[in-house]
Motif scaffolding. Structure first.
Motif, mmCIF file in Angstrom:
data_model
loop_
_atom_site.group_PDB
_atom_site.id
_atom_site.type_symbol
_atom_site.label_atom_id
_atom_site.label_comp_id
_atom_site.label_asym_id
_atom_site.label_seq_id
_atom_site.Cartn_x
_atom_site.Cartn_y
_atom_site.Cartn_z
ATOM 1 N N PRO A 103 9.558 3.548 -6.265
ATOM 2 C CA PRO A 103 10.323 3.983 -5.090
ATOM 3 C C PRO A 103 10.185 5.492 -4.912
ATOM 4 N N GLY A 104 9.898 5.909 -3.697
ATOM 5 C CA GLY A 104 9.733 7.335 -3.422
ATOM 6 C C GLY A 104 8.296 7.744 -3.235
ATOM 7 N N VAL A 105 7.343 6.922 -3.690
ATOM 8 C CA VAL A 105 5.922 7.221 -3.478
ATOM 9 C C VAL A 105 5.556 6.926 -2.026
ATOM 10 N N ILE A 106 4.824 7.827 -1.395
ATOM 11 C CA ILE A 106 4.347 7.624 -0.028
ATOM 12 C C ILE A 106 3.008 6.904 -0.089
ATOM 13 N N VAL A 107 2.978 5.675 0.406
ATOM 14 C CA VAL A 107 1.775 4.842 0.343
ATOM 15 C C VAL A 107 1.069 4.877 1.701
ATOM 16 N N VAL A 108 -0.252 4.981 1.660
ATOM 17 C CA VAL A 108 -1.043 5.145 2.880
ATOM 18 C C VAL A 108 -2.161 4.099 2.934
ATOM 19 N N ARG A 109 -2.295 3.479 4.090
ATOM 20 C CA ARG A 109 -3.407 2.539 4.308
ATOM 21 C C ARG A 109 -4.369 3.128 5.331
ATOM 22 N N VAL A 110 -5.548 2.518 5.432
ATOM 23 C CA VAL A 110 -6.491 2.870 6.488
ATOM 24 C C VAL A 110 -5.956 2.325 7.808
ATOM 25 N N SER A 111 -5.962 3.146 8.850
ATOM 26 C CA SER A 111 -5.457 2.724 10.158
ATOM 27 C C SER A 111 -6.128 1.425 10.603
ATOM 28 N N ALA A 112 -5.304 0.497 11.109
ATOM 29 C CA ALA A 112 -5.809 -0.791 11.576
ATOM 30 C C ALA A 112 -4.945 -1.252 12.740
ATOM 31 N N VAL A 137 4.862 1.817 4.884
ATOM 32 C CA VAL A 137 3.502 2.287 4.586
ATOM 33 C C VAL A 137 2.958 3.043 5.793
ATOM 34 N N LEU A 138 2.387 4.213 5.552
ATOM 35 C CA LEU A 138 1.792 5.015 6.617
ATOM 36 C C LEU A 138 0.361 4.580 6.890
ATOM 37 N N SER A 139 -0.098 4.834 8.109
ATOM 38 C CA SER A 139 -1.492 4.565 8.485
ATOM 39 C C SER A 139 -2.175 5.886 8.815
ATOM 40 N N ALA A 140 -3.393 6.058 8.310
ATOM 41 C CA ALA A 140 -4.144 7.293 8.536
ATOM 42 C C ALA A 140 -5.632 6.970 8.594
ATOM 43 N N GLN A 144 -1.128 5.702 14.065
ATOM 44 C CA GLN A 144 -1.412 6.408 12.823
ATOM 45 C C GLN A 144 -0.746 7.782 12.834
ATOM 46 N N VAL A 145 -0.692 8.408 11.659
ATOM 47 C CA VAL A 145 -0.015 9.691 11.526
ATOM 48 C C VAL A 145 -0.643 10.720 12.457
ATOM 49 N N ASN A 146 0.200 11.635 12.919
ATOM 50 C CA ASN A 146 -0.289 12.680 13.816
ATOM 51 C C ASN A 146 0.195 14.025 13.292
ATOM 52 N N ALA A 147 -0.739 14.843 12.846
ATOM 53 C CA ALA A 147 -0.394 16.114 12.212
ATOM 54 C C ALA A 147 0.339 17.041 13.173
ATOM 55 N N ALA A 148 -0.134 17.142 14.405
ATOM 56 C CA ALA A 148 0.462 18.081 15.357
ATOM 57 C C ALA A 148 1.900 17.708 15.669
ATOM 58 N N ALA A 149 2.155 16.435 15.944
ATOM 59 C CA ALA A 149 3.510 16.001 16.276
ATOM 60 C C ALA A 149 4.451 16.178 15.092
ATOM 61 N N LEU A 188 -3.079 2.721 -0.514
ATOM 62 C CA LEU A 188 -2.809 1.286 -0.568
ATOM 63 C C LEU A 188 -4.025 0.573 -1.155
ATOM 64 N N PRO A 189 -3.835 -0.371 -2.099
ATOM 65 C CA PRO A 189 -4.978 -1.101 -2.657
ATOM 66 C C PRO A 189 -5.764 -1.828 -1.555
ATOM 67 N N PRO A 190 -7.046 -2.016 -1.766
ATOM 68 C CA PRO A 190 -7.885 -2.673 -0.752
ATOM 69 C C PRO A 190 -7.382 -4.058 -0.360
ATOM 70 N N ASN A 191 -6.716 -4.781 -1.282
ATOM 71 C CA ASN A 191 -6.211 -6.115 -0.954
ATOM 72 C C ASN A 191 -4.895 -6.074 -0.183
ATOM 73 N N GLY A 192 -4.344 -4.878 -0.010
ATOM 74 C CA GLY A 192 -3.112 -4.732 0.757
ATOM 75 C C GLY A 192 -1.847 -5.086 0.027
ATOM 76 N N ASN A 193 -1.960 -5.430 -1.255
ATOM 77 C CA ASN A 193 -0.786 -5.849 -2.015
ATOM 78 C C ASN A 193 -0.137 -4.670 -2.733
ATOM 79 N N LEU A 194 1.180 -4.571 -2.638
ATOM 80 C CA LEU A 194 1.933 -3.554 -3.356
ATOM 81 C C LEU A 194 2.449 -4.137 -4.668
ATOM 82 N N GLY A 195 2.830 -3.265 -5.592
ATOM 83 C CA GLY A 195 3.411 -3.751 -6.837
ATOM 84 C C GLY A 195 2.735 -3.235 -8.082
ATOM 85 N N GLY A 196 1.653 -2.457 -7.930
ATOM 86 C CA GLY A 196 0.982 -1.881 -9.090
ATOM 87 C C GLY A 196 1.254 -0.395 -9.184
#
Length: 425
Positions: free
Chosen positions: A325-334, A342-345, A407-412, A311-319
């Motif tokens: 569609p179909g891309v998995i987008v990930v942000r820093v967990s907050a 959008v996933l958090s990791a 946030q995402v959990n690998a084990a689960a 995810l871009p640092p400004n949090g905006n999608l569209g670039g």
């Protein structure tokens, strides 16, 4: 060595003219870093390859493997006409077999408005695509549960590894044999934690092997995804048995602390991946929407690749690449809610590999995306039939709260995938 026949000489000259930048010697200045995103244009023409009649064993450029795909005579001729007509100077050229086009980066003539020239080129029937050369950046900020199964000395300091319960996940899967394409800067191939994990490399920037190994960002991303486990060295990757291919499409400019890419280098990398068996494509970078890159990304998605983007640092999608569609987008967990889908990791203070065999902490959504690419490798090793939508839904559904953040959990995720796969079979 046999010579090219005389009647192919003109075609040979045309092809070499178009491909000249791709065959620059090591002494030539880096092609990509010399491009100007404020002035340069990406131009494409149709490139149907129709080999001329020749004696047995020869081809358009002489005696080369039959798999060669360069500029056909029609493409070379049309590009020469376009360059002469519009006074364009070619910086670099390359074929994109998947789209059936030949692309060049050209300079806008001095005194000419680029937007006006683009509009004019769009009306020319010979032009398949004309767009600005655009810049992209990597998303990383360099630094201004104990599991005794590992002999890697820094595993306890790996915040992302601990918070996602990666050690528990690796009881079930280590990403065995899953092929991940990392489009980024170069990486340190001699790093003790990466030597066994990087299978092949591709330099889309300048061919400088020394610069390739000194690059920070790609080294960091590679370490998060697949650093070796139990080798008495440093850290453990999320998927330590995965296989990495590194595509250097980004580089460090002397005037900037961060790494940058452009339409030219990214298109070359994506086009190259189309012809591989990579299941996962990690794009810890981003920038504006781009018609050429969108076409190539669409082909990768249509082939069933799982594309993970930051995810871009400004949090905006569209670039690019988060707009597809179909891309998995990930942000820093907050603590705040993530944008829909959008996933958090983990992405803050992540300990990972550095050039020169070292380790250090870094932050950014680039690292968050790398964690998810590693987890996706664990999932695919457990169930190879998972697609991008199933992976995203699974990771969202199995996310857990850690340090007050969902946030995402690998084990689960891996346990759920294995259970579902066992029931289905």
């Amino acid at each position: 060595m046999k010579r090219v026949m005389k009647h192919g000489a003109f075609a040979l000259a045309s092809v070499l003219a178009c491909l000249g930048a791709s065959h620059a010697s090591a002494k030539d200045p880096p092609v990509a870093s010399s491009m100007d995103s404020q002035r340069d244009i990406v131009l494409a023409v149709n490139n149907p390859i129709e080999p001329p009649a020749m004696h047995a064993g020869s081809s358009l450029i002489g005696y080369v493997p039959s798999g060669y795909y360069g500029a056909g005579q029609r493409a070379a001729s049309e590009l020469n006409d376009l360059k002469q007509h519009y006074s364009l100077h070619e910086v670099a050229g390359w074929p994109i077999k998947a789209l059936g086009v030949y692309c060049v980066v050209v300079e806008t003539p001095a005194g000419t408005d680029r937007d006006a020239l683009l509009k004019t080129l769009a009306q020319d029937h010979r032009v398949k695509l004309a767009q600005p050369l655009q810049d992209y950046s990597v998303y990383s900020n360099l630094p201004p549960k104990d599991d005794h199964r590992y002999n890697d000395p820094y595993v306890d300091l790996q915040r992302g590894f601990v918070e996602t319960d990666a050690a528990l996940a690796q009881n079930l899967s280590k990403g065995e044999g899953v092929h991940i394409a990392v489009v980024d800067t170069g990486a340190d191939l001699t790093h003790p934690d990466l030597q066994g994990r990087i299978h092949d490399t591709h330099d889309m920037v300048d061919g400088d092997a020394r610069a390739f190994g000194r690059d920070h960002h790609g080294t960091e991303v590679a370490g998060v995804i697949a650093a070796d486990a139990n080798n008495h060295q440093g850290i453990v990757g999320i998927a330590p048995d995965a296989v990495l291919s590194i595509y250097k499409a980004c580089w460090y400019a002397a005037s900037s602390a961060g790494a940058h890419c452009n339409s030219f280098t990214l298109a070359k990398a994506l086009a190259a991946i189309i012809d591989t068996d990579a299941r996962i494509v990690n794009l810890s970078l981003g920038g504006p929407a781009d018609p050429l890159l969108d076409k190539l990304l669409g082909q990768l998605l249509n082939q069933g690749r799982i594309v993970v983007a930051a995810l871009p640092p400004n949090g905006n999608l569209g670039g690019f690449p988060d707009n597809a569609p179909g891309v998995i987008v990930v942000r820093v967990s907050a603590t705040g809610p993530a944008p829909s889908g959008v996933l958090s990791a983990p992405g803050n203070d992540i300990l990972t590999t550095q050039p020169g065999g070292g380790y250090d902490f870094t932050s950014g959504s680039s690292m968050a995306a790398a964690h998810v690419s590693g987890i996706v490798a664990l999932l695919l090793a457990a169930d190879p039939h998972l697609d991008a939508n199933a992976v995203r839904d699974l990771l969202l559904r199995t996310s857990k709260t850690s340090n007050g953040m969902l946030q995402v959990n690998a084990a689960a995720a891996v346990a759920s995938a294995q259970n579902a796969h066992a029931i289905a079979h």
